[in-house]
Design a protein around this motif. Structure first.
Motif, PDB file in Angstrom:
ATOM      1  N   SER A 116       1.416  10.158   5.485  1.00 51.76           N
ATOM      2  CA  SER A 116       2.649  10.526   4.795  1.00 51.76           C
ATOM      3  C   SER A 116       3.687  10.953   5.826  1.00 51.76           C
ATOM      4  O   SER A 116       3.351  11.486   6.887  1.00 51.76           O
ATOM      5  N   LYS A 144       0.788  -1.232   0.000  1.00 52.22           N
ATOM      6  CA  LYS A 144       0.000   0.000   0.000  1.00 52.22           C
ATOM      7  C   LYS A 144       0.826   1.292   0.000  1.00 52.22           C
ATOM      8  O   LYS A 144       0.397   2.304   0.542  1.00 52.22           O
ATOM      9  N   VAL A 145       2.006   1.247  -0.635  1.00 51.82           N
ATOM     10  CA  VAL A 145       2.781   2.478  -0.823  1.00 51.82           C
ATOM     11  C   VAL A 145       2.235   3.155  -2.073  1.00 51.82           C
ATOM     12  O   VAL A 145       2.281   2.594  -3.161  1.00 51.82           O
ATOM     13  N   HIS A 146       1.701   4.355  -1.908  1.00 50.71           N
ATOM     14  CA  HIS A 146       1.178   5.101  -3.053  1.00 50.71           C
ATOM     15  C   HIS A 146       2.328   5.741  -3.828  1.00 50.71           C
ATOM     16  O   HIS A 146       2.373   5.680  -5.059  1.00 50.71           O
ATOM     17  N   LYS A 147       3.257   6.343  -3.076  1.00 48.61           N
ATOM     18  CA  LYS A 147       4.357   7.039  -3.737  1.00 48.61           C
ATOM     19  C   LYS A 147       5.549   7.142  -2.789  1.00 48.61           C
ATOM     20  O   LYS A 147       5.390   7.463  -1.613  1.00 48.61           O
ATOM     21  N   GLU A 189      -4.978   9.091   4.894  1.00 49.61           N
ATOM     22  CA  GLU A 189      -3.781   8.959   4.075  1.00 49.61           C
ATOM     23  C   GLU A 189      -2.594   9.386   4.936  1.00 49.61           C
ATOM     24  O   GLU A 189      -2.565  10.504   5.442  1.00 49.61           O
ATOM     25  N   TRP A 226       7.419   9.121   2.107  1.00 50.48           N
ATOM     26  CA  TRP A 226       6.492   8.019   1.888  1.00 50.48           C
ATOM     27  C   TRP A 226       5.076   8.572   1.922  1.00 50.48           C
ATOM     28  O   TRP A 226       4.709   9.289   2.846  1.00 50.48           O
ATOM     29  N   SER A 286     -11.423   8.138   6.054  1.00 52.14           N
ATOM     30  CA  SER A 286     -10.401   7.727   5.111  1.00 52.14           C
ATOM     31  C   SER A 286      -9.123   8.475   5.493  1.00 52.14           C
ATOM     32  O   SER A 286      -9.118   9.706   5.561  1.00 52.14           O
ATOM     33  N   MET A 341       1.345   6.827   1.722  1.00 52.06           N
ATOM     34  CA  MET A 341       0.660   5.541   1.706  1.00 52.06           C
ATOM     35  C   MET A 341      -0.711   5.698   1.039  1.00 52.06           C
ATOM     36  O   MET A 341      -1.277   6.787   1.001  1.00 52.06           O
ATOM     37  N   GLU A 342      -1.232   4.589   0.518  1.00 46.64           N
ATOM     38  CA  GLU A 342      -2.583   4.604  -0.035  1.00 46.64           C
ATOM     39  C   GLU A 342      -3.568   4.956   1.074  1.00 46.64           C
ATOM     40  O   GLU A 342      -3.341   4.655   2.246  1.00 46.64           O
ATOM     41  N   LYS A 343      -4.666   5.577   0.680  1.00 46.45           N
ATOM     42  CA  LYS A 343      -5.710   5.888   1.658  1.00 46.45           C
ATOM     43  C   LYS A 343      -6.283   4.595   2.216  1.00 46.45           C
ATOM     44  O   LYS A 343      -6.471   3.619   1.490  1.00 46.45           O
ATOM     45  N   VAL A 344      -6.547   4.636   3.517  1.00 44.68           N
ATOM     46  CA  VAL A 344      -7.114   3.482   4.206  1.00 44.68           C
ATOM     47  C   VAL A 344      -8.435   3.915   4.818  1.00 44.68           C
ATOM     48  O   VAL A 344      -8.514   4.953   5.482  1.00 44.68           O
TER      49      VAL A 344
END
Length: 153
Positions: free
Chosen positions: A67, A38-41, A65, A52, A63, A54-57
């Protein structure tokens, strides 16, 4: 209003791979991050510093996100990799350390991390949200470590 969630994890395991192979991957943050779920970027900031995102959870109706940014310091002789938070980056601070030790026909791996996530929710929701955040964070880390163990089996 915000809620702070503190997490402290320690994991230890043994893998069949030799210590130099394990150190080589873990000290290469982008290569190691490829095994983290779940690493977005992952954005390089400077020499061995990364942001880092992370993808939204989804946690209930919220929700989140996460970082953060860390500076990574690798010690080839000691076979350690330390990460320290870069202040003012994101909504979390994360620090930790990998400690590698030669072990029989492989490597003993010690993983330690401390995180503090700052969430934009009311204090009344802290009792409900904090355990969910801890479960999610712990699950991501454990999946990451399992992915690495599978690689080095």
């Amino acid at each position: 209003m915000t809620v702070k969630v503190k997490i402290d994890l320690h994991r230890e395991f043994i893998v069949a791979a030799d210590i130099d192979t394990v150190f080589s991957l873990l000290s290469n943050v982008p290569a190691s991050a490829a095994y983290f779920p779940k690493v977005h970027k992952l954005t390089p900031l400077s020499d061995n510093a990364f942001r880092w995102v992370m993808e939204k959870v989804a946690l209930g109706i919220y929700s989140i996100e996460t970082s953060y940014a860390c500076q990574y310091i690798s010690d080839t002789d000691a076979k350690t990799i330390v990460w320290v938070p870069i202040e003012g980056e994101g909504n979390a601070t994360v620090s930790g350390k990998w400690t590698l030790t030669k072990f029989a026909a492989g490597t003993k791996v010690l993983f330690e991390t401390q995180a503090e996530l700052i969430l934009p929710v009311s204090g009344l929701l802290q009792l409900a949200i904090s355990p969910l955040v801890k479960i999610e964070f712990t699950g991501l880390v454990d999946t990451y470590l399992n992915n690495l163990q599978d690689l080095w089996a």
